[in-house]
Design an enzyme around this catalytic site. Structure first.
Site, PDB file in Angstrom:
ATOM      1  N   HIS A 505      -9.532   0.045  -3.707  1.00 31.16           N
ATOM      2  CA  HIS A 505      -8.064  -0.012  -3.734  1.00 31.16           C
ATOM      3  C   HIS A 505      -7.464   1.343  -3.369  1.00 31.16           C
ATOM      4  O   HIS A 505      -6.878   2.048  -4.190  1.00 31.16           O
ATOM      5  CB  HIS A 505      -7.574  -0.458  -5.111  1.00 31.16           C
ATOM      6  CG  HIS A 505      -7.784  -1.921  -5.367  1.00 31.16           C
ATOM      7  ND1 HIS A 505      -8.810  -2.390  -6.154  1.00 31.16           N
ATOM      8  CD2 HIS A 505      -7.110  -3.018  -4.918  1.00 31.16           C
ATOM      9  CE1 HIS A 505      -8.755  -3.719  -6.203  1.00 31.16           C
ATOM     10  NE2 HIS A 505      -7.736  -4.122  -5.465  1.00 31.16           N
ATOM     11  N   ASN A 506      -7.586   1.684  -2.093  1.00 32.17           N
ATOM     12  CA  ASN A 506      -7.029   2.932  -1.578  1.00 32.17           C
ATOM     13  C   ASN A 506      -6.135   2.616  -0.388  1.00 32.17           C
ATOM     14  O   ASN A 506      -5.857   1.447  -0.101  1.00 32.17           O
ATOM     15  CB  ASN A 506      -8.166   3.889  -1.188  1.00 32.17           C
ATOM     16  CG  ASN A 506      -9.216   3.186  -0.336  1.00 32.17           C
ATOM     17  OD1 ASN A 506      -8.880   2.393   0.556  1.00 32.17           O
ATOM     18  ND2 ASN A 506     -10.495   3.440  -0.607  1.00 32.17           N
ATOM     19  N   THR A 508      -6.731   2.762   2.706  1.00 32.14           N
ATOM     20  CA  THR A 508      -7.415   2.022   3.771  1.00 32.14           C
ATOM     21  C   THR A 508      -7.284   0.520   3.525  1.00 32.14           C
ATOM     22  O   THR A 508      -7.081  -0.263   4.460  1.00 32.14           O
ATOM     23  CB  THR A 508      -8.897   2.417   3.842  1.00 32.14           C
ATOM     24  OG1 THR A 508      -8.995   3.832   4.036  1.00 32.14           O
ATOM     25  CG2 THR A 508      -9.598   1.701   4.982  1.00 32.14           C
ATOM     26  N   HIS A 509      -7.394   0.106   2.254  1.00 34.70           N
ATOM     27  CA  HIS A 509      -7.177  -1.306   1.922  1.00 34.70           C
ATOM     28  C   HIS A 509      -5.739  -1.696   2.238  1.00 34.70           C
ATOM     29  O   HIS A 509      -5.484  -2.780   2.794  1.00 34.70           O
ATOM     30  CB  HIS A 509      -7.486  -1.559   0.450  1.00 34.70           C
ATOM     31  CG  HIS A 509      -7.008  -2.895  -0.056  1.00 34.70           C
ATOM     32  ND1 HIS A 509      -7.499  -4.087   0.418  1.00 34.70           N
ATOM     33  CD2 HIS A 509      -6.045  -3.214  -0.978  1.00 34.70           C
ATOM     34  CE1 HIS A 509      -6.880  -5.099  -0.189  1.00 34.70           C
ATOM     35  NE2 HIS A 509      -6.000  -4.591  -1.034  1.00 34.70           N
ATOM     36  N   HIS A 545       1.725  -2.903  -1.552  1.00 33.38           N
ATOM     37  CA  HIS A 545       1.282  -3.911  -2.512  1.00 33.38           C
ATOM     38  C   HIS A 545       0.292  -3.415  -3.557  1.00 33.38           C
ATOM     39  O   HIS A 545       0.154  -4.031  -4.609  1.00 33.38           O
ATOM     40  CB  HIS A 545       0.708  -5.131  -1.776  1.00 33.38           C
ATOM     41  CG  HIS A 545      -0.735  -5.003  -1.423  1.00 33.38           C
ATOM     42  ND1 HIS A 545      -1.174  -4.253  -0.348  1.00 33.38           N
ATOM     43  CD2 HIS A 545      -1.849  -5.506  -2.020  1.00 33.38           C
ATOM     44  CE1 HIS A 545      -2.478  -4.326  -0.287  1.00 33.38           C
ATOM     45  NE2 HIS A 545      -2.923  -5.075  -1.277  1.00 33.38           N
ATOM     46  N   ASP A 676      -4.450 -10.097   1.724  1.00 31.94           N
ATOM     47  CA  ASP A 676      -4.984  -9.257   0.638  1.00 31.94           C
ATOM     48  C   ASP A 676      -6.486  -9.455   0.437  1.00 31.94           C
ATOM     49  O   ASP A 676      -7.197  -8.530   0.062  1.00 31.94           O
ATOM     50  CB  ASP A 676      -4.224  -9.574  -0.655  1.00 31.94           C
ATOM     51  CG  ASP A 676      -4.546  -8.580  -1.766  1.00 31.94           C
ATOM     52  OD1 ASP A 676      -4.903  -7.424  -1.453  1.00 31.94           O
ATOM     53  OD2 ASP A 676      -4.419  -8.968  -2.943  1.00 31.94           O
TER      54      ASP A 676
END
Length: 782
Positions: A505-506, A508-509, A545, A676
Site C-alpha cells: 500500500h504505497n 506505486t499501488h 484512495h 483496486d
C-alpha cells in the site's frame, strides 16, 4: 398595449389573457373618461355600455373580469338591479364588480357598504375623475381580486382531475372535518358525498381490525407535518371492513400551519373482504333517503394459477388461532412504519399474502420475513464446515471490522503527516519530464503497462508522473479550472503522504489503480455512461484512495484500539481516513488546492462522488456492491440486448444508464473496486510481483500482532507456513471471478479475462506442486 401575463399557482403555470373591463355609464362624463384612459394606460381592453340591456348582452359576449357601474345617480338606471342581473349569470362567478359612488361632503356621514355587498358588488370607488386614481384602483383590483379569481378558475381543472381519478381521495380540514371526497371514494366506501361532507372523521364507524394504537400513530405523524402511509382497515356504509393502502399527506396553508389533510386510498386485493360486491358510482341512483340501488360486482383477480381455497384449509388447522395472533402482531408493526422503503413494500406484500395462506406456507413466509429484516441482504452467509483456511482468513481479515476481543494495547501511527508544503520544489510542466520517464509513459494507455518500471525510474515517485500524463489526457485541469502547476503540487503532496516503507500500500499501488481506472474510462460503454465530472471524480478517487495507509488492515486497527479506529467508530476506518486526509491536504494550502476555482455546487457534487468511490473500496460491503451492480446494470442490460437486435441498442443502453444517477454511482463504485484489486488480471510477471508484496505486508501484520499480543486476524499469513499460491487461488475464487465477470459483461474486457485465466492456471500449477514460494513462468519451465 394589451399583453398576456403568466401566473403561478402551486406547480401549475397559467397564462392570463389581457384584462377586459366593462364600463356601465348612462352618460359620458369626466368619470367615465377617467376609467377609459386608465384602461388604456394599463393595457386593458375596454367596452362601454349605456343601458342595462346592452350591459348584460356585452358581458355575456365578452365575460369581462372587471365591471365598473355608475352608482351616483338613479335617474337613468338602477345600478344595484344591473349588478343583480349580472350576478345571476354563471360567468359572473369570477368577475369583480365596482360601484362608483358620489363623494360625500365633510359634514355627511359615510354610508354603509352592506347594501352594495348584498346587491353583488365587490368594492366601492369614491367618485374621482383623476386618471391616476382610476388607474391605481384598476391595477389594485387586477393584482388582488382578479388574480385570485383567475387562480380559483384553475381549481376547476384540478377538481375535474380529482373527479376522474381512479384512486379514492378524501380531503379534510386541520380538524379532520371532511371537505371533499371524489366519486372513486364514494364508490369504494358506499356513501354519497352529501352524507360525508361536513362530518368529522370521528363520527364515521371504525373497523375493529386495526391495532389499538394505529390511529394514534397516524395522528402523531401527520400533526407534525410528516406524510404517513401504510395499510388500514376501513368500514364501508354496508358495515363490512375493507383493507386499504392509505397515504395521508398534510398540506401547509396560511400562516405556515397545516390546513388540510389529503388521503389517497386504494384497495388491497389480497384481502377476502375486498372481493365482495363493489358498487359502481355510475350505476347508483340516490333517493331522498339515500338508499342505493343494486350494482354490479367487482372482483380482484386471483394472481395464482390453479390455486385452491386456502381459507378453508387454514381454518381446519388447530394452530390457526395462535398463528393468526402472530400475524396480526406482525401486521401491526408493519402498519406503524412511517417511511415505506422498497423492502418495507416487499414485507407488506408478504404479510398480506400470509392472510390467506396455509400454515406451512405462512410459516415459510415468516422465515422469509426474518431474513428480509436483516441489514446484510447482499452479504453471503458463510459456512463453517470444511472451510479452506486461506479463504476463511481472507474473509475474516478483509470483510470484518475486527470487532474481536481487544487486548488493551493501543496502536498509534508514528508517521507524521505531511501537512506542510514548504519543502516542495517549484512545479515543472509535463514537457519537462525526463526522456526515460516520458518514453515509458508513451505506453500508459495499454493494459500491459509496467508500473514497476515506472517506479524504478522515478525513484518510487510514479504517482506524480503518471498522474500528470493521465490527468492531461482526460482534461482534468481544464475541468477544475486550475493550472498544471497546482495539479503537480497536489500530486506531490498526495504522493508524499503514501508510505514508501509499505511493501504493497504505497504510491506505486495508487498509480496502478489510477492506471486501471483510466483504462476502464477509455472503454466505450463506460465512457458513454459517465459524464466528465464522473471521470474527474474517478481519477481523483483512484489517486487518493489509500493515502496514508499504515500497511495494516481495518481489523488490526480496531483490535489495537488505534486513534483512527476510535475516531471512526470501528467503521470503514481506513477508507474514511483516506478521504478526510486527502481533502484536508488539498484545501490546506492554495498552492495545491485543485478545487479552489470551481463552482460551489460542482465542488459538492464532485466531493460526494469522490467520497462515495473511496468508501466503496472497503471490503465489508464487497458483495453488496457486486450484487447491486449485477441486478441493476447487468441483468437489465442483458434483457435489453436480448429483446433488441438493432445496431443502436448499445447507445440506447448507455443513454438509459445516464438517465439514472444511481446507476452511474454503481458503475463508478464497481470501476474503482475492480481497479483496486486488478492484480490477478495483470500480465503474469506483474501479478506475481503484486502477490509477493501483499503477502509480505500481511506477514508483517501477523508478526506485529504476535509481538504485541493482539488477536491474529489472518493466522494463515504466517511467513513460515503460508502457501502464497493457495492464498491467491482463494482470493480469486472468492472475490475476483464473479466481480470481474460482471464488470467484463458491462465494459467488455477480453484482455483482462485472458490474463485472469492464465494467472489462475499458474497458481493452480504451483499449488499442485506444493510450492509455497513465488515462481516466474521461466522458473516453472525449468
Amino acid at each position: 398595449q394589451a399583453s398576456t401575463t403568466e401566473v403561478q399557482i402551486g406547480p401549475m403555470k397559467l397564462t392570463q389573457d389581457p384584462i377586459q373591463v366593462l364600463l356601465i355609464f348612462a352618460k359620458e362624463d369626466n368619470q367615465s373618461d377617467g376609467f377609459w384612459w386608465a384602461c388604456d394606460r394599463a393595457g386593458y381592453r375596454c367596452n362601454i355600455a349605456r343601458t342595462p340591456e346592452s350591459a348584460l348582452e356585452c358581458f355575456l359576449d365578452k365575460h369581462q373580469e372587471i365591471i365598473v357601474i355608475d352608482h351616483r345617480n338613479s335617474r337613468y338606471f338602477d345600478a344595484e338591479d344591473i349588478c343583480r342581473s349580472i350576478r345571476a349569470t354563471k360567468p359572473s362567478e369570477h368577475t369583480v364588480i365596482l360601484a362608483v359612488v358620489p363623494r360625500t361632503s365633510a359634514d355627511q356621514e359615510e354610508t354603509s357598504v352592506l347594501p352594495l355587498l348584498n346587491a353583488g358588488f365587490d368594492r366601492q370607488f369614491m367618485e374621482n375623475s383623476s386618471i391616476t386614481a382610476c388607474y391605481n384602483e384598476l391595477v389594485q383590483i387586477e393584482h388582488g381580486e382578479v388574480r385570485s379569481q383567475f387562480k380559483l378558475r384553475a381549481c376547476n381543472a384540478v377538481f375535474t382531475a380529482l373527479d376522474h381519478c381512479q384512486e379514492a381521495i378524501e380531503i379534510t380540514s386541520e380538524d379532520h372535518v371532511i371537505q371533499y371526497v371524489n366519486p372513486a371514494f364514494e364508490q369504494m366506501m358506499g356513501y354519497h358525498k352529501g352524507e360525508l361532507i361536513g362530518k368529522e372523521l370521528t363520527e364515521l364507524p371504525k373497523s375493529d381490525k386495526n391495532c389499538a394504537d394505529l390511529l394514534d400513530t397516524i395522528n402523531t405523524f401527520i400533526k407534525k407535518g410528516k406524510e404517513w402511509q401504510g395499510v388500514y382497515y376501513a368500514r364501508r356504509k354496508s358495515g363490512d371492513s375493507i383493507q386499504q393502502h392509505v397515504k395521508i399527506t398534510p398540506v401547509i396553508g396560511q400562516g405556515g400551519k397545516i390546513r388540510h389533510f389529503v388521503s389517497l386510498k386504494r384497495l388491497h386485493c389480497t384481502n377476502e373482504n375486498n372481493k365482495q360486491l363493489y358498487r359502481s358510482h355510475r350505476d347508483e341512483k340516490y333517493t331522498g333517503d339515500n338508499s342505493q340501488s343494486e350494482s354490479h360486482s367487482f372482483k380482484c383477480k386471483n394472481r395464482r394459477k390453479d390455486s385452491v381455497d386456502v381459507k378453508s384449509i387454514t381454518s381446519q388447522s388447530s394452530d390457526a388461532p395462535s398463528l393468526q395472533t402472530r400475524r396480526y402482531s406482525s401486521m401491526a408493526r408493519i402498519h406503524s412504519m412511517t417511511i415505506e422503503a422498497p423492502i418495507t413494500k416487499v414485507i407488506n406484500i408478504i404479510n398480506a399474502a400470509q392472510e390467506n395462506s396455509p400454515i406451512t406456507v405462512a410459516e415459510a413466509l415468516d422465515r422469509v420475513l426474518e431474513i428480509l429484516r436483516t441489514t446484510e441482504l447482499y452479504s453471503p452467509q458463510l459456512g463453517t464446515k470444511d472451510e479452506d483456511p486461506h479463504t476463511s482468513d481472507l474473509v475474516g481479515g478483509l470483510m470484518t471490522d475486527g470487532l474481536r476481543r481487544l487486548s488493551g494495547n493501543e496502536y498509534v501511527f508514528s508517521k507524521n503527516m505531511n501537512l506542510s508544503h514548504s519543502h516542495l520544489s517549484v512545479p515543472n510542466t509535463i514537457n519537462d519530464v525526463p526522456p526515460c520517464i516520458a518514453q515509458l509513459l508513451d505506453n500508459e494507455e495499454s493494459w500491459d503497462f509496467n508500473i514497476f518500471e515506472l517506479e524504478a525510474v522515478t525513484n518510487k515517485r510514479p504517482l506524480v508522473y503518471l498522474g500528470l500524463k493521465v490527468f492531461a489526457r482526460f482534461g482534468v485541469s481544464e475541468f477544475l479550472n486550475c493550472s498544471e502547476a497546482t495539479l503537480r503540487a497536489w500530486l506531490q503532496v498526495i504522493e508524499a503522504n503514501y508510505h514508501s516503507s509499505n511493501s504493497y500500500h504505497n504510491s506505486t499501488h495508487a498509480a496502478d489503480v489510477l492506471h486501471a481506472t483510466a483504462f476502464f474510462l477509455g472503454k466505450d460503454r463506460v465512457k458513454g455512461s459517465l459524464d466528465h465530472l464522473d471521470e474527474v471524480a474517478a481519477l481523483i478517487a483512484a489517486t487518493i484512495h489509500d493515502v496514508d495507509h499504515p500497511g495494516r488492515t481495518n481489523s488490526f486497527l480496531c483490535n489495537a484500539g488505534s486513534e483512527l479506529a476510535v475516531l471512526y467508530n470501528d467503521t470503514a476506518v481506513l477508507e474514511s481516513h483516506h478521504t478526510a486526509l486527502a481533502f484536508q491536504l488539498t484545501t490546506k494550502d492554495s498552492k495545491c488546492n485543485i478545487f479552489k476555482n470551481i463552482d460551489r455546487n460542482h465542488y459538492r457534487t464532485l466531493r460526494q462522488a469522490i467520497i462515495d468511490m473511496v468508501l466503496a473500496t472497503e471490503m465489508t460491503k464487497h458483495f453488496e456492491h457486486v450484487n447491486k451492480f449485477v441486478n441493476s446494470i447487468n441483468k437489465p442490460m442483458a434483457s435489453e440486448e436480448t429483446s433488441s437486435h438493432s445496431e443502436g441498442s448499445d447507445c440506447e443502453c448507455t443513454a438509459n444508464i445516464k438517465n439514472f444517477p444511481d446507476n452511474q454511482t454503481l458503475i463508478k463504485r464497481m470501476m474503482i473496486k475492480c481497479a483496486d484489486v486488478a492484480n490477478p488480471c495483470r500480465p503474469l510477471e506483474l501479478c506475481i510481483e503484486w502477490a509477493g508484496r501483499i503477502s509480505e505486508e500481511y506477514f508483517a501484520q501477523t508478526d506485529e500482532e504476535k509481538r504485541q499480543g493482539l488477536p491474529v486476524v489472518m493466522p494463515v499469513f504466517d511467513r513460515n507456513t503460508c502457501s502464497i499460491p493457495k492464498s491467491q487461488i482463494s482470493f480469486i475464487d472468492y472475490f475476483i471471478t464473479d466481480m470481474f465477470d460482471a464488470w467484463d459483461a458491462f465494459a467488455h474486457l477480453p484482455v483482462l479475462m485472458q490474463h485472469l485465466a492464465n494467472n489462475y492456471k499458474h497458481w493452480k500449477t504451483l499449488d499442485e506442486l506444493k510450492c509455497k514460494s513465488l515462481r516466474l513462468p521461466s522458473e516453472n519451465n525449468n
